[in-house]
Design a protein around this motif. Structure first.
Motif, PDB file in Angstrom:
ATOM      1  N   GLY A 176      -7.356   0.340  15.853  1.00  0.00           N
ATOM      2  CA  GLY A 176      -6.988  -0.953  15.285  1.00  0.00           C
ATOM      3  C   GLY A 176      -7.455  -1.102  13.851  1.00  0.00           C
ATOM      4  N   ALA A 177      -8.678  -0.667  13.566  1.00  0.00           N
ATOM      5  CA  ALA A 177      -9.195  -0.768  12.196  1.00  0.00           C
ATOM      6  C   ALA A 177      -8.417   0.129  11.245  1.00  0.00           C
ATOM      7  CB  ALA A 177     -10.686  -0.416  12.175  1.00  0.00           C
ATOM      8  N   LEU A 178      -8.018   1.321  11.709  1.00  0.00           N
ATOM      9  CA  LEU A 178      -7.202   2.202  10.864  1.00  0.00           C
ATOM     10  C   LEU A 178      -5.848   1.561  10.568  1.00  0.00           C
ATOM     11  CD1 LEU A 178      -7.923   5.728  12.410  1.00  0.00           C
ATOM     12  CD2 LEU A 178      -8.769   4.804  10.251  1.00  0.00           C
ATOM     13  N   ALA A 179      -5.278   0.876  11.567  1.00  0.00           N
ATOM     14  CA  ALA A 179      -4.030   0.153  11.330  1.00  0.00           C
ATOM     15  C   ALA A 179      -4.227  -0.918  10.269  1.00  0.00           C
ATOM     16  CB  ALA A 179      -3.536  -0.479  12.636  1.00  0.00           C
ATOM     17  N   GLY A 180      -5.374  -1.579  10.316  1.00  0.00           N
ATOM     18  CA  GLY A 180      -5.673  -2.575   9.295  1.00  0.00           C
ATOM     19  C   GLY A 180      -5.830  -1.962   7.916  1.00  0.00           C
ATOM     20  N   VAL A 181      -6.466  -0.799   7.841  1.00  0.00           N
ATOM     21  CA  VAL A 181      -6.636  -0.111   6.557  1.00  0.00           C
ATOM     22  C   VAL A 181      -5.277   0.217   5.957  1.00  0.00           C
ATOM     23  CG1 VAL A 181      -7.422   2.024   5.462  1.00  0.00           C
ATOM     24  CG2 VAL A 181      -8.918   0.834   7.061  1.00  0.00           C
ATOM     25  N   LEU A 182      -4.383   0.778   6.758  1.00  0.00           N
ATOM     26  CA  LEU A 182      -3.059   1.162   6.257  1.00  0.00           C
ATOM     27  C   LEU A 182      -2.292  -0.050   5.738  1.00  0.00           C
ATOM     28  CD1 LEU A 182      -1.989   3.730   9.006  1.00  0.00           C
ATOM     29  CD2 LEU A 182      -2.442   4.237   6.600  1.00  0.00           C
ATOM     30  N   CYS A 183      -2.394  -1.172   6.426  1.00  0.00           N
ATOM     31  CA  CYS A 183      -1.679  -2.370   5.993  1.00  0.00           C
ATOM     32  C   CYS A 183      -2.317  -2.994   4.751  1.00  0.00           C
ATOM     33  CB  CYS A 183      -1.650  -3.405   7.122  1.00  0.00           C
ATOM     34  SG  CYS A 183      -0.443  -3.066   8.416  1.00  0.00           S
ATOM     35  N   GLU A 184      -3.609  -3.224   4.816  1.00  0.00           N
ATOM     36  CA  GLU A 184      -4.240  -4.015   3.770  1.00  0.00           C
ATOM     37  C   GLU A 184      -4.445  -3.229   2.480  1.00  0.00           C
ATOM     38  OE1 GLU A 184      -7.181  -6.758   4.882  1.00  0.00           O
ATOM     39  OE2 GLU A 184      -6.340  -7.112   6.881  1.00  0.00           O
ATOM     40  N   ARG A 185      -4.550  -1.907   2.585  1.00  0.00           N
ATOM     41  CA  ARG A 185      -4.597  -1.107   1.364  1.00  0.00           C
ATOM     42  C   ARG A 185      -3.279  -1.167   0.605  1.00  0.00           C
ATOM     43  NH1 ARG A 185      -8.972   0.899  -1.488  1.00  0.00           N
ATOM     44  NH2 ARG A 185     -10.647   1.422  -0.048  1.00  0.00           N
ATOM     45  N   THR A 186      -2.220  -1.548   1.308  1.00  0.00           N
ATOM     46  CA  THR A 186      -0.922  -1.665   0.657  1.00  0.00           C
ATOM     47  C   THR A 186      -0.539  -3.116   0.386  1.00  0.00           C
ATOM     48  OG1 THR A 186       1.278  -0.655   0.730  1.00  0.00           O
ATOM     49  CG2 THR A 186       0.602  -1.844   2.660  1.00  0.00           C
ATOM     50  N   GLY A 187      -1.462  -4.038   0.673  1.00  0.00           N
ATOM     51  CA  GLY A 187      -1.263  -5.426   0.280  1.00  0.00           C
ATOM     52  C   GLY A 187      -0.750  -6.362   1.343  1.00  0.00           C
ATOM     53  N   VAL A 188      -0.773  -5.960   2.625  1.00  0.00           N
ATOM     54  CA  VAL A 188      -0.300  -6.816   3.712  1.00  0.00           C
ATOM     55  C   VAL A 188      -1.451  -7.066   4.685  1.00  0.00           C
ATOM     56  CG1 VAL A 188       1.327  -7.064   5.623  1.00  0.00           C
ATOM     57  CG2 VAL A 188       2.052  -5.936   3.509  1.00  0.00           C
ATOM     58  N   VAL A 189      -1.810  -8.314   4.872  1.00  0.00           N
ATOM     59  CA  VAL A 189      -2.873  -8.672   5.817  1.00  0.00           C
ATOM     60  C   VAL A 189      -2.369  -8.462   7.238  1.00  0.00           C
ATOM     61  CG1 VAL A 189      -4.299 -10.546   6.706  1.00  0.00           C
ATOM     62  CG2 VAL A 189      -3.949 -10.313   4.251  1.00  0.00           C
ATOM     63  N   ASN A 190      -3.139  -7.744   8.047  1.00  0.00           N
ATOM     64  CA  ASN A 190      -2.705  -7.429   9.415  1.00  0.00           C
ATOM     65  C   ASN A 190      -3.588  -8.150  10.424  1.00  0.00           C
ATOM     66  OD1 ASN A 190      -1.581  -6.371  11.683  1.00  0.00           O
ATOM     67  ND2 ASN A 190      -2.137  -4.248  11.294  1.00  0.00           N
ATOM     68  N   VAL A 191      -3.256  -9.408  10.683  1.00  0.00           N
ATOM     69  CA  VAL A 191      -3.950 -10.157  11.723  1.00  0.00           C
ATOM     70  C   VAL A 191      -3.351  -9.857  13.092  1.00  0.00           C
ATOM     71  CG1 VAL A 191      -4.581 -12.504  12.467  1.00  0.00           C
ATOM     72  CG2 VAL A 191      -4.534 -11.961  10.058  1.00  0.00           C
ATOM     73  N   ALA A 192      -2.226  -9.142  13.096  1.00  0.00           N
ATOM     74  CA  ALA A 192      -1.507  -8.878  14.344  1.00  0.00           C
ATOM     75  C   ALA A 192      -2.009  -7.635  15.075  1.00  0.00           C
ATOM     76  CB  ALA A 192      -0.014  -8.730  14.051  1.00  0.00           C
ATOM     77  N   ILE A 193      -3.186  -7.122  14.728  1.00  0.00           N
ATOM     78  CA  ILE A 193      -3.722  -5.931  15.389  1.00  0.00           C
ATOM     79  C   ILE A 193      -3.846  -6.158  16.889  1.00  0.00           C
ATOM     80  CG2 ILE A 193      -5.691  -4.364  15.553  1.00  0.00           C
ATOM     81  CD1 ILE A 193      -6.251  -4.934  12.615  1.00  0.00           C
ATOM     82  N   ALA A 208       3.339   3.968  20.978  1.00  0.00           N
ATOM     83  CA  ALA A 208       3.460   3.970  19.516  1.00  0.00           C
ATOM     84  C   ALA A 208       4.630   3.092  19.068  1.00  0.00           C
ATOM     85  CB  ALA A 208       3.628   5.399  19.005  1.00  0.00           C
ATOM     86  N   LEU A 209       5.753   3.178  19.783  1.00  0.00           N
ATOM     87  CA  LEU A 209       6.918   2.373  19.426  1.00  0.00           C
ATOM     88  C   LEU A 209       6.682   0.888  19.726  1.00  0.00           C
ATOM     89  CD1 LEU A 209       9.806   4.697  20.686  1.00  0.00           C
ATOM     90  CD2 LEU A 209       8.974   4.383  18.338  1.00  0.00           C
ATOM     91  N   GLY A 210       5.914   0.606  20.775  1.00  0.00           N
ATOM     92  CA  GLY A 210       5.584  -0.786  21.077  1.00  0.00           C
ATOM     93  C   GLY A 210       4.770  -1.420  19.966  1.00  0.00           C
ATOM     94  N   GLY A 211       3.768  -0.699  19.478  1.00  0.00           N
ATOM     95  CA  GLY A 211       2.996  -1.207  18.349  1.00  0.00           C
ATOM     96  C   GLY A 211       3.846  -1.329  17.095  1.00  0.00           C
ATOM     97  N   ALA A 212       4.752  -0.365  16.880  1.00  0.00           N
ATOM     98  CA  ALA A 212       5.626  -0.390  15.713  1.00  0.00           C
ATOM     99  C   ALA A 212       6.576  -1.591  15.755  1.00  0.00           C
ATOM    100  CB  ALA A 212       6.423   0.910  15.628  1.00  0.00           C
ATOM    101  N   PHE A 213       6.980  -2.002  16.971  1.00  0.00           N
ATOM    102  CA  PHE A 213       7.860  -3.161  17.108  1.00  0.00           C
ATOM    103  C   PHE A 213       7.196  -4.419  16.551  1.00  0.00           C
ATOM    104  CE2 PHE A 213       8.818  -6.873  19.869  1.00  0.00           C
ATOM    105  CZ  PHE A 213      10.102  -7.135  19.404  1.00  0.00           C
ATOM    106  N   ILE A 214       5.938  -4.652  16.921  1.00  0.00           N
ATOM    107  CA  ILE A 214       5.218  -5.813  16.393  1.00  0.00           C
ATOM    108  C   ILE A 214       5.038  -5.674  14.891  1.00  0.00           C
ATOM    109  CG2 ILE A 214       3.040  -7.089  16.470  1.00  0.00           C
ATOM    110  CD1 ILE A 214       4.730  -7.489  18.939  1.00  0.00           C
ATOM    111  N   SER A 215       4.758  -4.461  14.413  1.00  0.00           N
ATOM    112  CA  SER A 215       4.579  -4.238  12.979  1.00  0.00           C
ATOM    113  C   SER A 215       5.866  -4.451  12.205  1.00  0.00           C
ATOM    114  CB  SER A 215       4.061  -2.819  12.730  1.00  0.00           C
ATOM    115  OG  SER A 215       2.654  -2.821  12.577  1.00  0.00           O
TER     116      SER A 215
END
Length: 423
Positions: free
Chosen positions: A139-156, A185-192
């Motif tokens: 979950g934290a890695l998902a947050g890093v990928l999002c927020e390093r690119t400028g999108v806040v990921n509260v949906a983890i 992986a696809l389920g998480g990608a759907f929310i993303s």
């Protein structure tokens, strides 16, 4: 046109700067440990065994002596910070002080445990720490990928939950654990994908849409759980599990070997992703572009970087990473239950902040929270006098203390949470 951030001069905090405030807090903890834990501990040996059982090699210390001695070390670390120790030593001294405080507490608890339970199996503690930290790492890695690119990921939280559900459902229907992993992986990608569309394309407030997507994931998975899994668990909620993979030679290393090198695919994949994402962010062209988009998208756009496309890709990949983290529950440990993530996505978000938006920092923060969770489980097993309700609070209490009290001033990527409109 995005407006560049204006540099703000640092504020003079005076005598009571962050270092001295933390030092005073650590000094008080040390005095508390030496006096209270020392008084409550017994003269029985507190044994920290190197195996999973009471027998075999162990590190032993007198309960009272250990509690007092480690409390003094905590107080000394606090006094050093209070005296104005150089900032470059802050993290090391703080770490020593906190570890000593925990050891003082454990000397009390282990020595006062009933006969036959007055030992702590370090192998189980380390193994449990990593198992409980796994969804936090993903979950934290998902947050890093999002927020390093400028999108806040509260949906983890929602990404983890949807990954756990999809892994359980499709793994059960197909009878193939790998199909379950891909579905997760696809389920998480759907929310993303929903997060990316609403936040990047339609400029919806990123925190608000993150909360909404979490509720959406809870609603979808809860409804389908009741309609499918609860009525026919054998068909829809009995996914196969990944078995443990043992690495020869390394598995025999004391304490660390059984915990790290006798794990399942999620353990190895989580550690590998930390390494890959760290190298990718700080050693590759993709990482340079990602960080530039997260800091100053206008400048990145001027240099030819496709800001919106990069954000879309990173957010969707982040969802896949979080979805795999959710599958670490249902394809390795448990059957799916409603809202089984139980707030771990928000702890992962805290680990992201505590780790200062760095993959390695997020890993260490996730392990810290995982240890707090495992410690609560261990104390319950030895019938600690501490109320079970408080023990259940430990990981969340550690999250609050870490983010509010120990992180200090941290700076998110400058464009984090700011929609980009091409001028």
């Amino acid at each position: 046109m995005a407006v560049p951030d204006v540099a703000v001069a640092p504020v003079d905090e005076g005598f009571w700067n962050r270092t001295r405030k933390v030092g005073a807090f650590l000094l008080a903890l040390g005095v508390l440990a030496a006096v209270l834990f020392g008084a409550l501990a017994t003269n029985q040996q507190a044994r920290f065994t190197l195996s999973e059982t009471e027998g075999g090699a162990a590190l032993s210390v007198n309960g009272t002596t250990g509690a007092i001695a480690f409390g003094i070390i905590t107080a000394a670390a606090g006094a050093a910070l209070l005296a104005g120790l150089s900032k470059r030593w802050f993290t090391l001294v703080l770490g020593v002080g906190l570890v000593a405080f925990v050891l003082s507490f454990l000397c009390w608890q282990v020595s006062a445990a009933p006969a036959g339970r007055n030992f702590m199996p370090l192998v189980n503690i380390v193994r449990g720490t990593f198992i409980l930290a796994l969804p936090l790492i993903f979950g934290a890695l998902a947050g890093v990928l999002c927020e390093r690119t400028g999108v806040v990921n509260v949906a983890i939280e929602g990404q983890l939950l949807m990954g756990a559900f999809a892994g359980a459902l499709f793994g059960s229907i197909s009878g193939d654990v790998w199909v379950g992993l891909v579905a997760a992986a696809l389920g998480g990608a759907f929310i993303s994908l929903l997060l990316a569309v609403f936040a990047i394309r339609y400029l919806v407030d990123q925190v608000v849409i993150g909360v909404v997507l979490n509720l959406l994931a809870v609603g979808i998975t809860g409804f389908l759980y009741e309609r499918l899994m609860q009525t026919d668990a054998q068909r829809y909620n009995s996914a196969p599990r990944f078995s443990n993979w043992e690495i020869p030679l390394l598995k025999d290393i004391p304490v660390v070997g059984p915990a790290l090198f006798r794990g399942n695919i999620f353990l190895y994949l989580g550690l590998l992703l930390v390494l890959v994402i760290h190298i990718g962010l700080f050693r590759t062209r993709w990482g340079l572009r990602t960080r530039s988009v997260g800091e100053h998208p206008t400048a990145a756009d001027t240099l030819g970087v496709r800001v919106q496309a990069l954000r879309y890709r990173n957010v969707i990949v982040a969802g896949m990473v979080a979805g795999i983290g959710g599958a670490s529950y249902t394809l390795a440990l448990y059957s799916f239950t409603k809202n089984m993530i139980g707030g771990k996505g928000f702890i992962a978000l805290a680990a992201l902040i505590f780790g200062r938006w760095s993959p390695t920092g997020a890993l260490l923060a996730a392990l810290f929270f995982g240890f707090a969770d495992q410690l609560g489980t261990y104390l319950s097993a030895i019938n600690s006098i501490i109320p079970s309700q408080f023990l259940a609070m430990l990981p969340y209490l550690a999250t609050i203390l870490a983010v509010a009290g120990l992180v200090g001033r941290v700076r998110a990527p400058a464009a984090d949470g700011k929609p980009y409109i091409k001028g």
